[in-house]
Motif scaffolding. Structure first.
Motif, short mmCIF file in Angstrom:
data_model
loop_
_atom_site.label_atom_id
_atom_site.label_comp_id
_atom_site.label_asym_id
_atom_site.label_seq_id
_atom_site.Cartn_x
_atom_site.Cartn_y
_atom_site.Cartn_z
N LEU A 1 0.86 -1.18 0.02
CA LEU A 1 0.04 0.06 0.06
C LEU A 1 0.71 1.31 0.12
N GLN A 2 1.93 1.25 0.64
CA GLN A 2 2.97 2.41 0.70
C GLN A 2 3.83 2.63 -0.40
N MET A 3 4.14 1.53 -1.28
CA MET A 3 5.04 1.30 -2.30
C MET A 3 4.17 1.66 -3.47
N GLU A 4 3.00 1.09 -3.72
CA GLU A 4 2.18 1.46 -4.89
C GLU A 4 1.14 2.34 -4.61
N LYS A 5 1.11 3.21 -3.91
CA LYS A 5 -0.05 4.11 -3.25
C LYS A 5 -0.55 4.73 -4.65
N ASN A 6 0.43 5.33 -5.56
CA ASN A 6 -0.04 6.13 -6.67
C ASN A 6 -0.66 5.30 -7.96
N ARG A 7 -0.91 3.64 -7.65
CA ARG A 7 -1.46 2.94 -8.66
C ARG A 7 -2.50 2.19 -8.11
N ILE A 8 -2.97 2.63 -7.03
CA ILE A 8 -4.05 1.90 -6.03
C ILE A 8 -5.14 2.69 -6.22
N ASN A 9 -6.36 2.09 -6.49
CA ASN A 9 -7.45 3.30 -6.75
C ASN A 9 -8.40 3.27 -5.40
N LYS A 10 -9.65 4.00 -5.39
CA LYS A 10 -10.26 4.38 -4.31
C LYS A 10 -10.53 3.22 -3.54
N ASP A 11 -10.76 2.03 -4.24
CA ASP A 11 -11.43 0.88 -3.97
C ASP A 11 -10.25 -0.15 -3.28
N GLY A 12 -9.17 0.31 -3.26
CA GLY A 12 -8.18 -0.47 -2.55
C GLY A 12 -7.41 -1.31 -3.56
N GLU A 13 -7.68 -1.14 -4.78
CA GLU A 13 -7.29 -2.20 -6.20
C GLU A 13 -5.83 -1.78 -6.55
N LEU A 14 -4.92 -2.62 -6.77
CA LEU A 14 -3.78 -2.36 -7.26
C LEU A 14 -3.78 -2.72 -8.85
N VAL A 15 -3.81 -1.97 -9.78
CA VAL A 15 -4.21 -2.13 -11.48
C VAL A 15 -2.99 -2.15 -12.05
N ILE A 16 -2.79 -3.23 -12.71
CA ILE A 16 -1.73 -3.47 -13.37
C ILE A 16 -2.22 -3.88 -14.98
N SER A 17 -1.47 -3.07 -15.84
CA SER A 17 -1.89 -3.46 -17.44
C SER A 17 -0.72 -4.02 -18.07
N SER A 18 -1.24 -4.94 -19.16
CA SER A 18 -0.14 -5.48 -20.14
C SER A 18 -0.72 -5.43 -21.55
N THR A 19 0.17 -4.84 -22.39
CA THR A 19 -0.17 -5.15 -23.66
C THR A 19 1.24 -5.64 -24.34
N ARG A 20 2.03 -6.16 -23.47
CA ARG A 20 3.53 -6.71 -24.08
C ARG A 20 3.26 -7.80 -25.09
N THR A 21 2.28 -8.71 -25.08
CA THR A 21 2.20 -9.50 -26.10
C THR A 21 0.89 -9.38 -27.18
N ARG A 22 0.85 -10.33 -28.08
CA ARG A 22 -0.27 -10.07 -28.90
C ARG A 22 -1.34 -11.10 -28.63
N THR A 23 -1.37 -11.76 -27.30
CA THR A 23 -2.18 -12.77 -26.94
C THR A 23 -2.68 -12.49 -25.66
N GLN A 24 -3.87 -12.95 -25.27
CA GLN A 24 -4.34 -12.60 -23.79
C GLN A 24 -3.67 -13.39 -23.14
N LYS A 25 -3.33 -14.79 -23.29
CA LYS A 25 -2.52 -15.60 -22.24
C LYS A 25 -1.28 -14.96 -22.05
N GLY A 26 -0.39 -14.44 -22.80
CA GLY A 26 0.77 -13.65 -22.85
C GLY A 26 0.60 -12.53 -21.72
N ASN A 27 -0.36 -11.83 -22.10
CA ASN A 27 -0.36 -10.54 -21.41
C ASN A 27 -0.79 -10.97 -19.74
#
Length: 219
Positions: free
Chosen positions: A131-157
């Motif tokens: 919570l302290q390290m990632e406070k800028n990426r945690i929304n008001k619901d307390g969720e840490l949101v991570i996005s990925s578009t690294r690969t061209r498949t859902q499984k890879g991302n």
């Protein structure tokens, strides 16, 4: 000189009290360390009752050293907890990343949400660190949101997003080894020298003010 000693002491303490990601602990309460033979007392501050007055700065050094030892002893070398798909919620969106003909056509972008506060399988210490390290990426619901578009498949991302979350958990779980006796003595010595210089500077300023008051009384 006192500033140099203070900066050096802070740097050494940070090595034993901080994980690999930078994070500064909140100011600890002034509590004297009574174990492991490193209770720091400054002779220059013996004006207190029984000569045992200790400054907040020295008490803070003692407290940080004790906390570092307690964290190391309570860790017991346990591996960091592992996160799985059962611990997160996943949604998909149009990807603007790699994919050639699939760009902006297929829902391959992954948005992974991890509710830190509700992660019963993590210890309170690890959750607080995340919570302290990632406070800028945690929304008001307390969720840490991570996005990925690294690969061209859902499984890879999905795998990529899980790896990112696992790296965060690993960093929050890391406990630095406690300082050795030699390192503790060095930290204690530097902190005491810095405190003595601080008190000396404070006395010089006090004498200067007293002299000014005396001079004003001559007028």
């Amino acid at each position: 000189m006192a500033l140099v000693l203070r900066a050096t002491t802070n740097m050494m303490l940070r090595h034993f009290t901080q994980p690999s990601m930078s994070f500064l602990p909140s100011s600890p309460t002034a509590l004297l360390r009574s174990t492991a033979g490193i209770s720091i007392r400054c002779a220059a501050s013996s004006s207190g009752v029984g000569g045992n007055k200790v400054s907040a700065r020295l008490s803070q050094v003692n407290q940080l050293l004790r906390e570092a030892e307690e964290r190391a002893s309570s860790n017991d070398g346990l591996p960091a907890p592992k996160i799985t798909l059962d611990h997160v919620t996943v949604s998909f969106a149009r990807s603007g990343g790699p994919g050639g003909q699939n760009v902006n056509k297929l829902n391959t972008k992954v948005d992974m949400r991890f509710n830190v506060k509700n992660a019963y399988w993590l210890s309170d210490r690890i959750k607080e660190r995340i919570l302290q390290m990632e406070k800028n990426r945690i929304n008001k619901d307390g969720e840490l949101v991570i996005s990925s578009t690294r690969t061209r498949t859902q499984k890879g991302n999905i795998e990529d997003a899980l790896e990112k979350l696992q790296a965060i958990i690993d960093a929050a779980s890391y406990v630095p080894p406690p300082p050795s006796e030699e390192q503790k003595k060095k930290i204690a010595k530097m902190a005491a020298i810095g405190e003595q210089k601080r008190l000396k500077s404070k006395k010089v300023l006090s004498d200067k003010k007293a002299f000014r008051r005396t001079r004003d009384s001559w007028d």
